[in-house]
Design an enzyme around this catalytic site. Structure first.
Site, short mmCIF file in Angstrom:
data_model
loop_
_atom_site.label_atom_id
_atom_site.label_comp_id
_atom_site.label_asym_id
_atom_site.label_seq_id
_atom_site.Cartn_x
_atom_site.Cartn_y
_atom_site.Cartn_z
CB CYS A 283 -1.04 0.02 1.11
SG CYS A 283 -0.89 -1.25 2.34
NE ARG A 312 3.37 -9.54 5.18
CZ ARG A 312 2.06 -9.54 5.01
NH1 ARG A 312 1.33 -10.44 5.62
NH2 ARG A 312 1.49 -8.63 4.25
CD GLN A 330 -1.10 -9.89 0.78
OE1 GLN A 330 -1.11 -8.70 0.47
NE2 GLN A 330 -1.43 -10.32 1.96
CG ASP A 332 -2.23 -6.13 -1.77
OD1 ASP A 332 -3.30 -6.16 -1.15
OD2 ASP A 332 -1.21 -5.54 -1.35
CG HIS A 334 -4.09 -1.21 -1.97
ND1 HIS A 334 -3.04 -2.02 -2.32
CD2 HIS A 334 -4.19 -1.27 -0.62
CE1 HIS A 334 -2.54 -2.56 -1.22
NE2 HIS A 334 -3.20 -2.13 -0.18
CE LYS A 413 -9.20 -6.99 11.22
NZ LYS A 413 -9.01 -8.40 11.06
CG HIS A 459 -5.87 -1.61 2.64
ND1 HIS A 459 -4.52 -1.39 2.56
CD2 HIS A 459 -6.38 -0.52 3.26
CE1 HIS A 459 -4.22 -0.23 3.11
NE2 HIS A 459 -5.33 0.32 3.55
ZN LIG Z 1 -2.85 -2.51 1.84
#
Ligand SMILES: [Zn+2]
Ligand SMILES: [Zn+2]
Length: 601
Positions: A283, A312, A330, A332, A334, A413, A459
């Protein structure tokens, strides 16, 4: 029963109280058999409990039986769990030192000030333990239980500290539930993705790069199919793909807050005159893309998807295969949007979750994670944000429940869960509307009236990490992937060497149609080749012999055993192309079900 104890919201949970109590009973039994035992942590965990012990010798399976028998004696004796005393910290330390319990001393010394000036002790029978409470009324209320296994566990997970012996156990309300759980454990061993990954030539792990998979050609084919589907889902919904660098200077992480809150999980590197970190998330860098030009209300929503590699810093001692890796990717997503677009974007996110899981047969369920004890912002804002998410879930109709206090400190969330063929629940996507990062990065857009407004960032990743998702579906299907995902979709089996040329032309026809096919050109008997393809869980075999070659046909045989003869090659290819394109669960759903049902009996 301290730091590792289940979070407070679960302390009232009956099963958690039962498992926590079982851990006390196990410790009492161990101390009875080995009076010199030094006790470590002993929490209730998902499906059971464990306790760490420092013992004079390694435990044997016979010891476990004895410990279990002692626990049953306690159960029969119906001993009450009682809050025996509260001691000021210094007195508690002195008493635990006198009793030769150095690990418990360390636990007391490390309790945060906020826990108050005294520590509490609980007793059942003659066994007393440092504890915060949350027990059954008596040992008799313990349901069906079993001790499972032992494992070495470093004190506090620190390899420079002593290695203790951890005993794992499981406890359930009824014998039937216990049996079901034991079946799941056995079945999970058979389906272990690390074993299947090697057997099916998908991926392997090597000590040269701990906690990171090496994807073989077949594993990569599976990955690509997953990735293609994720891209297709997003492309149809107005996403644009971006790619952002791995190595990023510390200043960005300071602005995003990761440097203060997440640094322990980051690989930090010396980059000549700078300090950099390998990115754990995408992000902050996507925000840099957003900021490269001035944005107007008309530009929003801007939807990015990003398949960059993330890093990580997980401990490498954990052997969890694909479930816990240090390098991950991921799917991912956004979305930068206006506040008045958040509802629509949450709607879209839920719809995409549903859509992307459909070809797997997964029916997503949601948990609405609400305000935790520590939070920022006004109570009013929280209520509004939470109500908004709840409305979206109700409107969507996705089955949902509340996870009280499970939100992050700055926002509620939606967590998405799926259940696999073994009935195991997996947390997958998390959908979150974030007002925090836009503020930290001072993001803005020009509004219709010419002023400036702050966008919201939403996200989510739907598979989560590809690595973990591959681990999950490999175990879910025991490696028998549906056609659209199978690394090798068709294995062509020539009956004799004289059919090799025709087999090659069949392969070419399948390849030209965009399918993944191989020829088993070994000079082996047809039955053996079919059996090998079956063991490799290849969904479709195409046997070719004299008559097939003459007629331009194949004799298909499915992994499920169904077979037919003399199907025209063009018809065979067209059928597979259609099934592949529709991503149907074929030929897999029925098979998985039968397998599970038979084994369950
Ligand atoms: Zn994010
Ligand atoms: Zn306790």
């Amino acid at each position: 029963m301290d730091a590792d104890e289940l979070p407070p919201e679960q302390a009232g949970d009956h099963l958690a109280a039962m498992r926590h109590s079982a851990a006390h009973m196990m410790a009492a039994a161990v101390v009875e058999l080995f009076p010199e035992t030094r006790l470590g942590f002993g929490p209730a965990i998902k499906d059971g409990f464990y306790y760490d012990f420092d013992l004079p010798r390694p435990l044997t399976p016979a010891d476990l039986e004895q410990i279990e028998a002692k626990m049953r004696e306690q159960q029969a004796a119906a001993l009450a769990f009682e809050h025996s005393k509260d001691l000021p910290r210094a007195e508690a330390v002195a008493e635990l030192e006198a009793k030769g319990q150095p690990f418990k001393v360390e636990i007391v010394n490390d309790l945060p000030e906020s826990d108050g000036p005294t520590v509490s002790f609980y007793r059942h029978g003659s066994f007393e333990d440092l504890c915060r409470g949350g027990h059954l009324g008596s040992t008799k209320e313990l349901g069906a239980f079993k001790l499972l296994n032992t494992a070495g566990a470093y004190w506090r997970g620190d390899e420079t500290r002593p290695m203790l012996q951890r005993i794992y156990g499981t406890a359930w309300d009824t014998q039937e539930e216990l049996d079901q759980h034991l079946w799941r454990i056995e079945e999970a061993k058979k389906r272990d993705h690390r074993k299947l990954g090697r057997e099916l030539d998908l991926f392997t792990f090597h000590p040269e790069s701990p906690a990171a998979p090496f994807l073989h050609p077949r594993g990569m084919a599976l990955w690509r199919s997953l990735e293609d589907w994720s891209r297709e889902v997003r492309r149809e919904s107005g996403f644009s793909e971006v790619r952002t660098p791995s190595l990023v200077r510390k200043e960005l992480w300071e602005t995003s807050g990761h440097w203060n809150n997440y640094q322990d999980n980051m690989f930090v590197l010396d980059d000549y005159d700078h300090v950099s970190g390998l990115k754990p998330m995408n992000c902050p860098e996507e925000i840099l893309i957003y900021r490269t030009r001035s944005r107007s209300y008309r530009d929003l929503p801007m939807r990015f998807n990003d398949y960059s590699v993330l890093f990580r810093k997980e401990r490498t001692g954990v052997l969890a295969g694909m479930f816990r890796v240090r390098q991950l990717t991921q799917d991912d997503s956004h979305v930068f949007c206006r506040d008045d677009q958040v509802d629509d974007e949450i709607r879209l996110a839920l719809a995409l979750v549903r859509k992307q899981y459909a070809p797997f047969g997964f029916e997503p369920r949601a948990k609405l994670a609400t305000r935790p004890d520590k939070y920022v912002g006004s109570e009013e804002d929280w209520e509004r944000a939470t109500a908004r998410l709840r409305e979206r879930l109700d409107e969507d109709g996705m089955p949902s429940e509340v996870d009280p206090g499970g939100g992050t400190f700055y926002a509620p969330k939606i967590d998405i869960y799926i259940e696999d063929a073994l009935g195991r629940e997996w947390q997958m996507a998390t959908i979150q509307a974030d007002y925090q990062l836009p503020q930290r990065f001072d993001l803005e857009y020009r509004s219709a009236d010419g002023g400036f407004e702050r966008p919201v960032v939403i996200h989510y990743a739907i598979y989560g990490s590809f690595e973990r998702f591959i681990g999950i579906i490999t175990e879910h299907w025991t490696g028998a992937f549906p056609l659209w995902l199978a690394p090798v979709q068709v294995m062509i089996v020539p009956i004799a060497d004289r059919h090799l040329d025709y087999a090659a032309s069949v392969r070419q026809a399948l390849t030209d149609a965009g399918l993944r096919a191989e020829v088993d050109d070994r000079s082996e008997r047809m039955q053996l080749k079919v059996r090998d393809a079956q063991e490799q869980k290849i969904p479709v075999m195409a046997v070719v012999g004299d008559r097939d070659a003459e007629a331009g046909a194949v004799s298909p045989r499915l992994r499920t055993g169904d077979s037919s003869q003399g199907v025209a090659l063009s018809e065979f290819v067209a059928d597979l192309v259609a099934r592949n394109a529709s991503r149907e669960l074929w030929p897999v759903a029925a098979e998985t079900k039968t397998e599970t049902e038979t084994e369950a009996e």
